[in-house]
Design a protein around this motif. Sequence first.
Motif, PDB file in Angstrom:
ATOM      1  N   LEU A   1       0.859  -1.197   0.000  1.00  0.00           N
ATOM      2  CA  LEU A   1       0.000   0.000   0.000  1.00  0.00           C
ATOM      3  C   LEU A   1       0.895   1.248   0.000  1.00  0.00           C
ATOM      4  CD1 LEU A   1      -2.733  -0.999   2.639  1.00  0.00           C
ATOM      5  CD2 LEU A   1      -2.935  -1.072   0.153  1.00  0.00           C
ATOM      6  N   PRO A   2       1.500   1.540  -1.110  1.00  0.00           N
ATOM      7  CA  PRO A   2       2.510   2.621  -1.135  1.00  0.00           C
ATOM      8  C   PRO A   2       1.952   4.002  -0.833  1.00  0.00           C
ATOM      9  CG  PRO A   2       2.009   1.843  -3.367  1.00  0.00           C
ATOM     10  CD  PRO A   2       1.337   0.897  -2.425  1.00  0.00           C
ATOM     11  N   GLU A   3       0.636   4.198  -1.004  1.00  0.00           N
ATOM     12  CA  GLU A   3       0.071   5.526  -0.755  1.00  0.00           C
ATOM     13  C   GLU A   3      -0.574   5.647   0.623  1.00  0.00           C
ATOM     14  OE1 GLU A   3      -1.624   7.571  -4.427  1.00  0.00           O
ATOM     15  OE2 GLU A   3      -1.835   5.447  -4.967  1.00  0.00           O
ATOM     16  N   ALA A   4      -0.577   4.555   1.358  1.00  0.00           N
ATOM     17  CA  ALA A   4      -1.104   4.602   2.732  1.00  0.00           C
ATOM     18  C   ALA A   4      -0.038   5.155   3.677  1.00  0.00           C
ATOM     19  CB  ALA A   4      -1.528   3.214   3.181  1.00  0.00           C
ATOM     20  N   ARG A   5      -0.491   5.606   4.850  1.00  0.00           N
ATOM     21  CA  ARG A   5       0.444   6.092   5.869  1.00  0.00           C
ATOM     22  C   ARG A   5       0.257   5.228   7.110  1.00  0.00           C
ATOM     23  NH1 ARG A   5       0.958  10.664   9.703  1.00  0.00           N
ATOM     24  NH2 ARG A   5      -1.304  10.964   9.602  1.00  0.00           N
ATOM     25  N   PHE A   6       1.338   4.617   7.562  1.00  0.00           N
ATOM     26  CA  PHE A   6       1.277   3.748   8.731  1.00  0.00           C
ATOM     27  C   PHE A   6       1.799   4.512   9.949  1.00  0.00           C
ATOM     28  CE2 PHE A   6       1.370   0.855   5.137  1.00  0.00           C
ATOM     29  CZ  PHE A   6       0.401  -0.083   5.487  1.00  0.00           C
ATOM     30  N   VAL A   7       0.977   4.580  11.003  1.00  0.00           N
ATOM     31  CA  VAL A   7       1.375   5.327  12.205  1.00  0.00           C
ATOM     32  C   VAL A   7       1.252   4.429  13.437  1.00  0.00           C
ATOM     33  CG1 VAL A   7       0.690   7.547  11.222  1.00  0.00           C
ATOM     34  CG2 VAL A   7      -0.955   6.247  12.592  1.00  0.00           C
TER      35      VAL A   7
END
Length: 378
Positions: free
Chosen positions: A132-138
């Motif tokens: 998921l290259p456009e997701a942001r993981f926090v």
Amino acid sequence: MGMHPYFTRAEFEARLVRLKARLRAAGVEAALFDEIEAMTWVSGFGSSANRWRCVVIPLEAEPFFLIRALDASVCRQRSWIEDVPTYRDWEYPMPVFAAAMRARGLDRATIGLDFESYGTSIARFAALQTALPEARFVDIGPVVAELRLIKSAAEIELLRRAAAIADEALRRAAAACIPGGHQRDAARIAQFTFVEMGADPYRPGPITAGRGWDFLHGHLGDEPLAPGDVVHIELTPRIYGYSARVMRCVVLGEPEPERQHAAELLAELQDQQIAAMRPGAVAGDVDAILREGILREGLRDSYDNITGYTLGLYGDAGPRTSDFTRILHPGATWRLEPGMVFHVYASAGGAALSESVLVTETGPELLTHLPRGLLVNR
């Protein structure tokens, strides 16, 4: 929808409401859970990490449970989550995961993870980012572990049952500790009692014999027991993963005066500690009652371990044998709250004691009820 053997749909809905409130506060659109305890608490089902599996809880879209095909049917039986995408054992799970996220419009979302999850290796985290290259993981931290600190009435009922099994299993196991007997007899009887009384068929807990003064977490030995031996028994029965715990020492023959004295002092100090386990109490103050008392009495030169930790749900295939989400130690500033359950334990002078304690609105309640002291087989 699957039916859980112990919890209603309403129980899981209440958990979901609490969880989503935390996710909103963290500013994420979905959260991914791959530790067995978190998955089980959220969904009703958890499985080993032989192959990667995860539960995804979006704030708006439908949740899903990604799992290997072999485990999908039992997952559907136990979990309220209806969408269970699968993959075959030899297939890479990430494309299936990414497709499930895209189908929910979450491929560009802010996704919450516990960055300390033992389910997510460095390589797996990199694979998530690639999928998921456009997701942001926090990092949302141990959100579920913290939510699990406050037990529901249904969870407390399971812990009460587990505590009663712990008491009975320890009573029976202690009776088997006789000269010529074996530690394995105690382990076998404890485990048999677990299964007979409705607990999970799981390992009994640490059982160790010795003659010294410091063998709390030793190993099951094969030497026959002899007069003068002390058998340390800590039992950890679980019912659907919910574990209560109790610890006692069994002395074969007349206990030495020093050991008897130590056991009496431990019981007295631990009773004072348990009495202080009231809502609003500061954890470090509760810890100090036992720790400083033992050091003051000269029972130990130093006290390098904690004096208690949280109880509750343990995954049957997780790497943790204890839940240290909250621990009693000198620097602990958090406060006790109603609904918390703890395993408090003390050891010094060749004696050991522990109990399972529920913090109620009005104060502490012992869930375990064995006599408070050495168990002596004369």
